[in-house]
Enzyme design. Structure first.
Site, PDB file in Angstrom:
ATOM      1  N   ARG A 108       0.871  -1.179   0.000  1.00 54.69           N
ATOM      2  CA  ARG A 108       0.000   0.000   0.000  1.00 54.69           C
ATOM      3  C   ARG A 108       0.900   1.218   0.000  1.00 54.69           C
ATOM      4  NH1 ARG A 108      -5.344   1.141   3.536  1.00 54.69           N
ATOM      5  NH2 ARG A 108      -6.078  -0.209   1.864  1.00 54.69           N
ATOM      6  N   HIS A 135      -7.134   0.823  -6.579  1.00 54.97           N
ATOM      7  CA  HIS A 135      -7.344  -0.117  -5.470  1.00 54.97           C
ATOM      8  C   HIS A 135      -7.953  -1.420  -6.031  1.00 54.97           C
ATOM      9  CE1 HIS A 135      -7.637  -1.538  -1.512  1.00 54.97           C
ATOM     10  NE2 HIS A 135      -8.576  -0.766  -1.003  1.00 54.97           N
ATOM     11  N   GLN A 138      -9.790  -4.144  -3.844  1.00 51.64           N
ATOM     12  CA  GLN A 138     -11.117  -3.720  -3.384  1.00 51.64           C
ATOM     13  C   GLN A 138     -12.181  -3.976  -4.444  1.00 51.64           C
ATOM     14  OE1 GLN A 138     -12.013  -2.191  -0.285  1.00 51.64           O
ATOM     15  NE2 GLN A 138     -13.999  -2.766  -1.081  1.00 51.64           N
ATOM     16  N   ASP A 230     -17.386   6.787  -1.254  1.00 49.13           N
ATOM     17  CA  ASP A 230     -16.153   6.581  -0.484  1.00 49.13           C
ATOM     18  C   ASP A 230     -15.856   7.896   0.223  1.00 49.13           C
ATOM     19  OD1 ASP A 230     -13.720   5.631   0.486  1.00 49.13           O
ATOM     20  OD2 ASP A 230     -12.651   5.776  -1.419  1.00 49.13           O
ATOM     21  N   CYS A 271     -16.256   1.051   0.390  1.00 48.17           N
ATOM     22  CA  CYS A 271     -15.085   0.206   0.685  1.00 48.17           C
ATOM     23  C   CYS A 271     -14.687   0.256   2.143  1.00 48.17           C
ATOM     24  CB  CYS A 271     -13.919   0.614  -0.210  1.00 48.17           C
ATOM     25  SG  CYS A 271     -13.283   2.270   0.134  1.00 48.17           S
ATOM     26  N   ARG A 299     -13.376  -9.177   0.729  1.00 52.41           N
ATOM     27  CA  ARG A 299     -11.949  -8.903   0.526  1.00 52.41           C
ATOM     28  C   ARG A 299     -11.158 -10.185   0.766  1.00 52.41           C
ATOM     29  NH1 ARG A 299      -9.958  -3.709   0.931  1.00 52.41           N
ATOM     30  NH2 ARG A 299      -8.058  -4.746   0.218  1.00 52.41           N
TER      31      ARG A 299
END
Ligand code: CP
Ligand code: NVA
Length: 319
Positions: A108, A135, A138, A230, A271, A299
């Site tokens: 990340r 991402h 996700q 988000d 998410c 996930r």
């Protein structure tokens, strides 16, 4: 049978075609069912995933760790400050060294170019666990969730409301790959990346799906099967917080009035982490139309499937 995905890095989701995404989702659904029955096949016995985080994480960190553990492998959490990376060793030298020890790296990062450099210098698969631009892990979980709830992907309509951020950029790719129509409502200043739009438009043309970008959330959610939002202030953007909230609120907050303009069976996804009262009201994220906990759970399953496809030959997965 040929090894299709083994050895590949996943940085934006553009590395997979629609059949490959579907394979990952189908395996994720099988592994989810098995996990719930208490069946944990040690498919990744002896494999090690290194995970590196430049910024905080709850879901990504834990779901990748648990995925490796439940598949019989191991996850090694490496904090940047404890690596020589934190003292100036280059990404390339770190990548070459870790490639000699572990089977894959999930990282990340802030700057997407960091993960591109990591992938270029590595001889093992690199998975983007969120960069400022994309991402992909996700969006695999989101697609799995949508498929489970709606029973199909092609022909659905997804509405994105809010910041045209990393998750939105990847949703553009995921939706276009899977033949999902996507309508994005963002303030003009916070549109998705041009690179992501260009790729999505090219793929959507091939697949016959539609992409719409507007500044009006009501237009975006019209007839949508799924409404997604988000955070309005992604990690690393805290200095912009005041300005962003001034521009986004109240227009881009997902509330009951906005959800009621979507399809009557529309679901809500996010998410996470979420800020109730900012991008979404509690009545929606904690209400009956929300699938955010299934989305978070997925996930784990979709990443298990992805790890299997990146680390194993197809024969080893399907036997
Ligand atoms: N959705 C997501 O990636 O969550 P974390 O930041 O907790 O990993
Ligand atoms: N857009 C958010 C996603 C967090 C998982 C961020 O980058 O902070």
């Amino acid at each position: 049978m040929v090894a299709l995905m083994k050895g590949r890095s996943i940085l934006s989701l553009l590395e997979l075609n629609s059949q490959e995404v579907r394979k990952v989702l189908d395996l994720a659904i099988i592994l989810k069912k098995e996990t719930k029955q208490g069946i944990l096949r040690p498919m990744l016995k002896g494999k090690v995933l290194a995970t590196i985080f430049q910024k905080p994480s709850t879901r990504t960190r834990v779901s990748f760790d648990v995925a490796m553990l439940q598949l019989g492998g191991h996850a090694l959490n490496l904090s940047v400050s404890e690596l020589q990376l934190g003292r100036g060793e280059t990404i390339e030298d770190t990548a070459k060294t870790l490639s000699r020890y572990v089977d894959a790296i999930m990282a990340r990062v802030y700057d997407h170019n960091d993960i591109v450099r990591l992938a270029k210098a590595s001889s093992i698969p690199i998975i983007n666990g969120l960069s400022n631009s994309y991402h992909p892990a996700q969006i695999l979980a989101d697609l799995q969730t949508l498929l489970e709830v709606k029973g199909r992907l092609r022909g659905l309509k997804v509405a994105w409301v809010g910041d045209g951020n990393n998750v939105c950029n990847t949703w553009l790719i995921g939706a276009s790959l899977m033949g999902i129509d996507i309508s994005i409502a963002t303030p003009v200043k916070y549109r998705p990346l041009k690179e992501s739009m260009d790729n999505a438009l090219r793929i959507a043309k091939e697949k016959g799906s539609k992409i719409e970008v507007t500044d009006d959330p009501e237009i975006a959610v019209n007839d949508a099967d799924c409404v997604i939002t988000d955070s309005m202030v992604s990690m690393g953007l805290d200095e912009e917080r005041e300005e962003r909230l001034r521009i986004f609120l109240p227009k881009y907050r997902v509330d009951e009035e906005l959800m009621d303009k979507a399809d009557p069976n529309a679901i809500f996804m996010h998410c996470l982490p979420a800020k109730r009262g900012e991008e979404v009201v509690a009545e929606i994220i904690d209400g009956p139309r929300s699938v955010v906990w299934d989305e978070a759970e997925n996930r784990l399953h979709s990443q298990k499937a992805l790890l299997c496809y990146l680390l194993l030959d197809e024969e080893e997965i399907l036997r």
